[in-house]
Every structure is written in C-alpha cells, then in structure tokens.
Enzyme design. Structure first.
Site, PDB file in Angstrom:
ATOM      1  N   ASP A  34      15.335  18.222 -26.771  1.00 62.49           N
ATOM      2  CA  ASP A  34      14.002  18.794 -26.472  1.00 62.49           C
ATOM      3  C   ASP A  34      12.979  17.700 -26.180  1.00 62.49           C
ATOM      4  O   ASP A  34      11.773  17.950 -26.151  1.00 62.49           O
ATOM      5  CB  ASP A  34      13.521  19.666 -27.629  1.00 62.49           C
ATOM      6  CG  ASP A  34      13.368  18.860 -28.915  1.00 62.49           C
ATOM      7  OD1 ASP A  34      13.640  17.632 -28.887  1.00 62.49           O
ATOM      8  OD2 ASP A  34      12.967  19.442 -29.937  1.00 62.49           O
ATOM      9  N   ARG A  91     -10.201   2.585 -22.295  1.00 64.20           N
ATOM     10  CA  ARG A  91     -11.259   2.897 -21.322  1.00 64.20           C
ATOM     11  C   ARG A  91     -11.999   4.177 -21.698  1.00 64.20           C
ATOM     12  O   ARG A  91     -12.974   4.535 -21.062  1.00 64.20           O
ATOM     13  CB  ARG A  91     -10.676   2.981 -19.903  1.00 64.20           C
ATOM     14  CG  ARG A  91     -10.366   1.578 -19.345  1.00 64.20           C
ATOM     15  CD  ARG A  91      -9.821   1.604 -17.946  1.00 64.20           C
ATOM     16  NE  ARG A  91      -8.423   2.028 -17.916  1.00 64.20           N
ATOM     17  CZ  ARG A  91      -7.700   2.115 -16.810  1.00 64.20           C
ATOM     18  NH1 ARG A  91      -8.235   1.798 -15.656  1.00 64.20           N
ATOM     19  NH2 ARG A  91      -6.446   2.496 -16.850  1.00 64.20           N
ATOM     20  N   HIS A 124      -9.697  -3.683 -23.425  1.00 61.24           N
ATOM     21  CA  HIS A 124     -10.707  -3.390 -22.402  1.00 61.24           C
ATOM     22  C   HIS A 124     -12.105  -3.251 -23.006  1.00 61.24           C
ATOM     23  O   HIS A 124     -13.086  -3.690 -22.410  1.00 61.24           O
ATOM     24  CB  HIS A 124     -10.328  -2.116 -21.648  1.00 61.24           C
ATOM     25  CG  HIS A 124     -11.198  -1.865 -20.468  1.00 61.24           C
ATOM     26  ND1 HIS A 124     -11.096  -2.600 -19.312  1.00 61.24           N
ATOM     27  CD2 HIS A 124     -12.212  -1.001 -20.279  1.00 61.24           C
ATOM     28  CE1 HIS A 124     -11.999  -2.183 -18.444  1.00 61.24           C
ATOM     29  NE2 HIS A 124     -12.693  -1.215 -19.015  1.00 61.24           N
ATOM     30  N   LYS A 185     -19.864  -7.048  -4.617  1.00 66.46           N
ATOM     31  CA  LYS A 185     -19.503  -5.919  -3.753  1.00 66.46           C
ATOM     32  C   LYS A 185     -20.781  -5.362  -3.136  1.00 66.46           C
ATOM     33  O   LYS A 185     -21.727  -5.032  -3.867  1.00 66.46           O
ATOM     34  CB  LYS A 185     -18.821  -4.853  -4.617  1.00 66.46           C
ATOM     35  CG  LYS A 185     -18.183  -3.748  -3.866  1.00 66.46           C
ATOM     36  CD  LYS A 185     -17.410  -2.895  -4.867  1.00 66.46           C
ATOM     37  CE  LYS A 185     -16.686  -1.772  -4.181  1.00 66.46           C
ATOM     38  NZ  LYS A 185     -15.831  -1.026  -5.074  1.00 66.46           N
TER      39      LYS A 185
HETATM   40  C1  R5P Z   1     -12.335  -2.162 -14.659  1.00 62.37           C
HETATM   41  O1  R5P Z   1     -13.241  -2.155 -15.474  1.00 62.37           O
HETATM   42  C2  R5P Z   1     -11.089  -2.955 -14.890  1.00 62.37           C
HETATM   43  O2  R5P Z   1     -11.386  -4.247 -15.298  1.00 62.37           O
HETATM   44  C3  R5P Z   1     -10.247  -2.999 -13.634  1.00 62.37           C
HETATM   45  O3  R5P Z   1     -10.964  -3.680 -12.614  1.00 62.37           O
HETATM   46  C4  R5P Z   1      -9.889  -1.626 -13.143  1.00 62.37           C
HETATM   47  O4  R5P Z   1      -9.304  -0.874 -14.171  1.00 62.37           O
HETATM   48  C5  R5P Z   1      -8.919  -1.721 -11.959  1.00 62.37           C
HETATM   49  O5  R5P Z   1      -8.610  -0.443 -11.507  1.00 62.37           O
HETATM   50  P1  R5P Z   1      -7.877  -0.218 -10.111  1.00 62.37           P
HETATM   51  O6  R5P Z   1      -6.643  -1.069 -10.081  1.00 62.37           O
HETATM   52  O7  R5P Z   1      -7.579   1.260 -10.122  1.00 62.37           O
HETATM   53  O8  R5P Z   1      -8.840  -0.576  -9.032  1.00 62.37           O
END
Ligand code: R5P
Length: 285
Positions: A34, A91, A124, A185
């Site tokens: 299961d 996260r 994180h 960016k």
């Molecule tokens: C964001 O805060 C993390 O440090 C990474 O930059 C993020 O999780 C990367 O995500 P992805 O690979 O989906 O762009």
C-alpha cells in the site's frame, strides 16, 4: 559514531563515514504494497552516538526520517544527531494568508521531538533554526566546498542571481580567489528582461552562477542567456540544493557549459560533497 543513512542521503552518509571515520549502519528501506514505508536498522546502537542523515524532501522522505528516528531511539543510543541536508518547506517559513500553517516550523517541531542535536545545510530561511527551541541546531554552509570545486575550474567571476544572495557568492569567490557580483534584473517592457552584473564585466570570462536552490531552473536559464549575450566565455551553474523540477537539468544544459549540485539532494549532476563541512560542525559541537 554510527551513521544511519536514509534512502535520500545514502551518498552523503557514506561521505560522512569517510570524513568522520564513523561506522555506517546497514539500513533496509522498502515499501509495503500500500506504499507505506518500512525501515529496519541492522545494528546495535545501544549506548552509541548516532547520526541520522536524511534529506526532508519530497514528503515520503520526511516519513522515512520519522521512522528512522523512532527506530534509533528504540535502541537507547547515547545521543542522536539528525542531519537534514536539504530542509524541505523552508520556503514556507511564514503565513502568507490566514488559515495556513507555518510549514517549516511544523517540520522543525516534528524532528526535534526525537533528537538531541540538529544540523542542516544552507537553509533557505534562517528562521528555521530558531524553531528548534529544545535542542542545539546549526546551519552549515556548503560555500567552502563549492568554492574549492570551482577553484579547480578556472572561474574568474562568481555571480549571485540577485542581491539577496550576494553574501553567498562573495564567500564562494573568496575561496576561489576571484571577484563576486550580483545580477540586476530589469524589466524593460512586457517582453524584455535583462540581467546584468551590478558592477563587473562578464565578457570573455569563465563565470559561475551560484544559487542556494535550483528548482525549475528558470532563474539560472534567464541569467545564463543574458550573460552569453554579454560575451561570457563559459558559464558554470552551481547550487547547493538541486531540486531540478521536471526537465530543469536538460534546460540548464542547453545554456550552461556545466551544471553542478551538492549531495544535499542526490541528483545526476551531484559532484560536490558537503560532508567535510558537516564533519567540522560535529567536531566543533
Ligand atoms: C530564491 O529565493 C532561491 O534562492 C532560488 O533563486 C530559486 O528558488 C530558484 O528557483 P528556480 O530554479 O525555479 O528559478
């Protein structure tokens, strides 16, 4: 010390065994019809110091970790250190809407009920450590090992994909012996986005982009495309935690010359071990 490696962290467990000259215990992990998890540790751990290594992601590996902790405790060890190299749910470290859990805290509370010490790697959200309020908890950095690895590859510039993680890029660059910068960016209109190093020039250089997590790969793919346009000679993508959702590795390999991750998550591009950093932390504990 005895090491109990869960199925998500077997490779790291054996690296830890080498780094710490510890005994690796035999662990049998299977699934019932299961799909429930079965674990059995084939070792006598009574009176021993035991280290359990298991990444807490995806969810089945969290259940396995709980079972391993219980099985180890049943044997009356002298101490139990839990190493969760990749702490899933980090996260989700706050409530974004009423009615939500603080998922990372829920996981921390669960882990600490059956352990005496906790270690994770490049978590994180720093707040995760503070939720271990009954046992010592520590976050270890993979950056010295990432720096050593990149130092052998002629990297001339280490970049962070954003300003938030620039300190990490600086730590890696210090070990490599090169400069670090972060990418800015800018969205120019609905379609066009540029990512440019804040103050250094990538053209003609071997560049490493270092991030804590690569998930979809979207961030690094975008950054690499931009750095190519800016004349970067070679691009190496490196992360501590290679989540690599769906075809992320393939997408990354289309734009990067190399892709590497550490053994906090075992992936097809795991080339760096974090074991020496964990061993150092245990030694200093
Ligand atoms: C964001 O805060 C993390 O440090 C990474 O930059 C993020 O999780 C990367 O995500 P992805 O690979 O989906 O762009």
């Amino acid at each position: 010390m005895y090491i109990v490696g869960g199925s998500a962290s077997r490779r790291l467990a054996s690296e830890l065994g080498r780094s710490m000259e510890a005994v690796i215990s035999e662990v049998d992990v299977t699934r019932f019809p299961d799909d429930e998890c079965y674990v059995r540790i084939d070792a006598d751990l009574e009176g021993e110091d035991v280290l359990i290594a298991q990444t807490a992601w995806p969810d089945p590996n969290i259940v396995e970790l709980m079972l391993l902790q219980d099985a180890v405790r049943e044997m009356n060890p002298s101490s139990v250190t839990v190493v969760v190299p990749y702490f899933g749910y980090a996260r989700q470290d706050k409530k974004f809407k009423d009615g939500e859990p603080i998922s990372a805290r829920a996981l921390a509370r669960l882990i600490q009920t059956q352990s005496d010490r906790f270690i994770t790697v490049d978590v994180h959200a720093a707040s995760v450590i503070s939720w271990f309020d009954r046992i010592p908890a520590q976050n270890v950095s993979a950056h010295p090992q990432i720096g050593r690895f990149l130092g052998d590859r002629g990297v001339e510039l280490v970049l962070s994909p954003d300003e938030g993680r620039w300190e990490n890029a600086k730590r890696v660059a210090e070990v490599v012996g090169c400069q670090a910068d972060f990418l800015i960016k800018e969205r120019h209109d609905g379609e066009s986005v540029t990512m440019t190093p804040k103050s250094l020039d990538a053209s003609g250089k071997t560049v490493a982009i270092v991030d804590d997590i690569i998930s979809t790969g979207g961030t690094i793919v975008k950054a690499s495309e931009q750095l190519r346009k800016q004349g970067a000679a070679s691009i190496i993508a490196v992360c501590t935690h290679g989540v690599f959702a769906k075809n992320a590795i393939e997408r990354l390999k289309n734009v990067c010359d190399e892709v590497h991750s550490t053994d906090t998550i075992e992936t097809p591009v795991t080339t760096i071990t974090v074991a020496p950093e964990i061993a150092k932390a245990i030694g200093s504990g």
